[in-house]
Scaffold this motif. Structure first.
Motif, mmCIF file in Angstrom:
data_model
loop_
_atom_site.group_PDB
_atom_site.id
_atom_site.type_symbol
_atom_site.label_atom_id
_atom_site.label_comp_id
_atom_site.label_asym_id
_atom_site.label_seq_id
_atom_site.Cartn_x
_atom_site.Cartn_y
_atom_site.Cartn_z
ATOM 1 N N TYR A 160 10.314 5.428 -7.715
ATOM 2 C CA TYR A 160 10.897 4.092 -7.726
ATOM 3 C C TYR A 160 9.952 3.057 -7.125
ATOM 4 O O TYR A 160 9.925 1.905 -7.564
ATOM 5 C CB TYR A 160 12.260 4.091 -7.037
ATOM 6 N N ILE A 161 9.176 3.456 -6.135
ATOM 7 C CA ILE A 161 8.162 2.530 -5.610
ATOM 8 C C ILE A 161 7.174 2.171 -6.717
ATOM 9 O O ILE A 161 6.832 0.997 -6.906
ATOM 10 C CB ILE A 161 7.432 3.154 -4.402
ATOM 11 N N ASP A 162 6.728 3.176 -7.462
ATOM 12 C CA ASP A 162 5.817 2.903 -8.584
ATOM 13 C C ASP A 162 6.457 1.952 -9.586
ATOM 14 O O ASP A 162 5.811 1.017 -10.078
ATOM 15 C CB ASP A 162 5.440 4.207 -9.289
ATOM 16 N N ALA A 167 6.621 -3.326 -12.184
ATOM 17 C CA ALA A 167 7.375 -4.516 -12.585
ATOM 18 C C ALA A 167 6.793 -5.763 -11.935
ATOM 19 O O ALA A 167 6.668 -6.814 -12.581
ATOM 20 C CB ALA A 167 8.849 -4.359 -12.207
ATOM 21 N N TRP A 168 6.402 -5.646 -10.661
ATOM 22 C CA TRP A 168 5.828 -6.804 -9.974
ATOM 23 C C TRP A 168 4.470 -7.176 -10.562
ATOM 24 O O TRP A 168 4.161 -8.361 -10.727
ATOM 25 C CB TRP A 168 5.683 -6.523 -8.485
ATOM 26 N N ALA A 176 12.180 -10.474 -6.489
ATOM 27 C CA ALA A 176 12.777 -9.277 -7.080
ATOM 28 C C ALA A 176 12.151 -8.015 -6.489
ATOM 29 O O ALA A 176 12.854 -7.024 -6.234
ATOM 30 C CB ALA A 176 12.601 -9.290 -8.596
ATOM 31 N N ALA A 177 10.849 -8.030 -6.266
ATOM 32 C CA ALA A 177 10.177 -6.860 -5.690
ATOM 33 C C ALA A 177 10.661 -6.598 -4.271
ATOM 34 O O ALA A 177 10.960 -5.453 -3.904
ATOM 35 C CB ALA A 177 8.666 -7.067 -5.717
ATOM 36 N N ILE A 178 10.747 -7.649 -3.466
ATOM 37 C CA ILE A 178 11.195 -7.489 -2.081
ATOM 38 C C ILE A 178 12.626 -6.966 -2.040
ATOM 39 O O ILE A 178 12.953 -6.043 -1.284
ATOM 40 C CB ILE A 178 11.061 -8.820 -1.315
ATOM 41 N N ARG A 179 13.495 -7.546 -2.858
ATOM 42 C CA ARG A 179 14.885 -7.089 -2.909
ATOM 43 C C ARG A 179 14.965 -5.633 -3.346
ATOM 44 O O ARG A 179 15.781 -4.851 -2.840
ATOM 45 C CB ARG A 179 15.699 -7.960 -3.859
ATOM 46 N N ALA A 215 17.353 0.021 -10.714
ATOM 47 C CA ALA A 215 16.301 0.019 -11.729
ATOM 48 C C ALA A 215 15.270 -1.024 -11.351
ATOM 49 O O ALA A 215 15.635 -2.143 -10.989
ATOM 50 C CB ALA A 215 16.902 -0.308 -13.096
ATOM 51 N N PRO A 216 13.962 -0.676 -11.351
ATOM 52 C CA PRO A 216 12.927 -1.644 -10.962
ATOM 53 C C PRO A 216 12.971 -2.855 -11.881
ATOM 54 O O PRO A 216 13.260 -2.727 -13.056
ATOM 55 C CB PRO A 216 11.630 -0.852 -11.121
#
Length: 216
Positions: A160-162, A167-168, A176-179, A215-216
């Motif tokens: 999920y980190i990947d 996505a970022w 969105a990335a921080i959230r 979901a990323p």
């Protein structure tokens, strides 16, 4: 130069091309031109392009884990540490955008190129090991366990980190990335088991727990 120094020079030149134009743009001729050396010198140091790409792959840092590890403050409560680690993921990502992009490119290249597959596999295993190390450190500090097998949880969290990072890289949506990183922290907290069997305590300022990573 010694052959080790010359190889390092060639890898640096190849990395410059990869950062600028992508891994697929790296060629022996292009690297020679970038480094200001002859084709023969490159071939003397590396048998072929695949050998040069493997050397590049081993030089790519998989993740910037220092900001996450620095968040592991044993004087803080579990929820604070978990969300500080989420902030650390963001802090480690932003200055290393190009290196993370290269990591993903090597993973893709490794799925197509048999010579690069060991490099891609090593990156993947290193990511899982580093993620498990952080989860184990959090568990040790807080005196907790997880309701899921930790090595398997590490694979899920790393995946999920990947996804969040890819996505970022594409969207450049910081918020969105921080959230997403913080929602992932909540997911890990939802799997925490205290010695007395209690779930993590909720306070008025706590973010709501989630039952599955977003979901990323």
């Amino acid at each position: 130069m010694s052959i080790e120094e010359r190889r390092a020079q060639i890898v640096d030149a190849a990395m410059s091309i990869a950062v600028r134009d992508g891994v697929e743009a790296v060629t022996v001729r292009g690297v020679a031109a970038e480094a200001g050396i002859s084709l023969g010198t490159v071939h003397y140091c590396f048998e072929d392009k695949d050998a040069m790409l493997r050397a590049m792959g081993h030089n790519v840092a998989v993740v910037a884990s220092d900001p996450v590890r620095m968040a592991m403050d044993p004087t803080k409560d579990l929820r604070t540490i978990a969300h500080a680690a989420a902030d650390g993921l963001w802090e480690g990502l932003t200055p290393r955008r190009h290196m993370r992009l290269l990591t993903f490119e090597f993973a893709t290249a490794g799925s197509r190129n048999r010579a690069l597959r060991p490099v891609a596999k090593a990156h993947l295993e290193q990511t899982w090991a580093m993620t498990q190390g952080i989860l184990d450190q959090l568990a040790q500090i807080a005196g907790i366990t997880y309701s899921m097998d930790t090595p398997f949880l590490a694979r899920i969290v790393a995946g999920y980190i990947d996804g969040i990072e890819i996505a970022w890289l594409v969207q450049q949506d910081d918020e969105a990335a921080i959230r997403s990183f913080h929602a992932l922290a909540d997911y890990v907290l939802s799997l925490v088991v205290h010695p007395d069997g209690a779930a993590p305590g909720a306070g008025p300022d706590d973010r709501p727990d989630v039952v599955a990573p977003p979901a990323p």
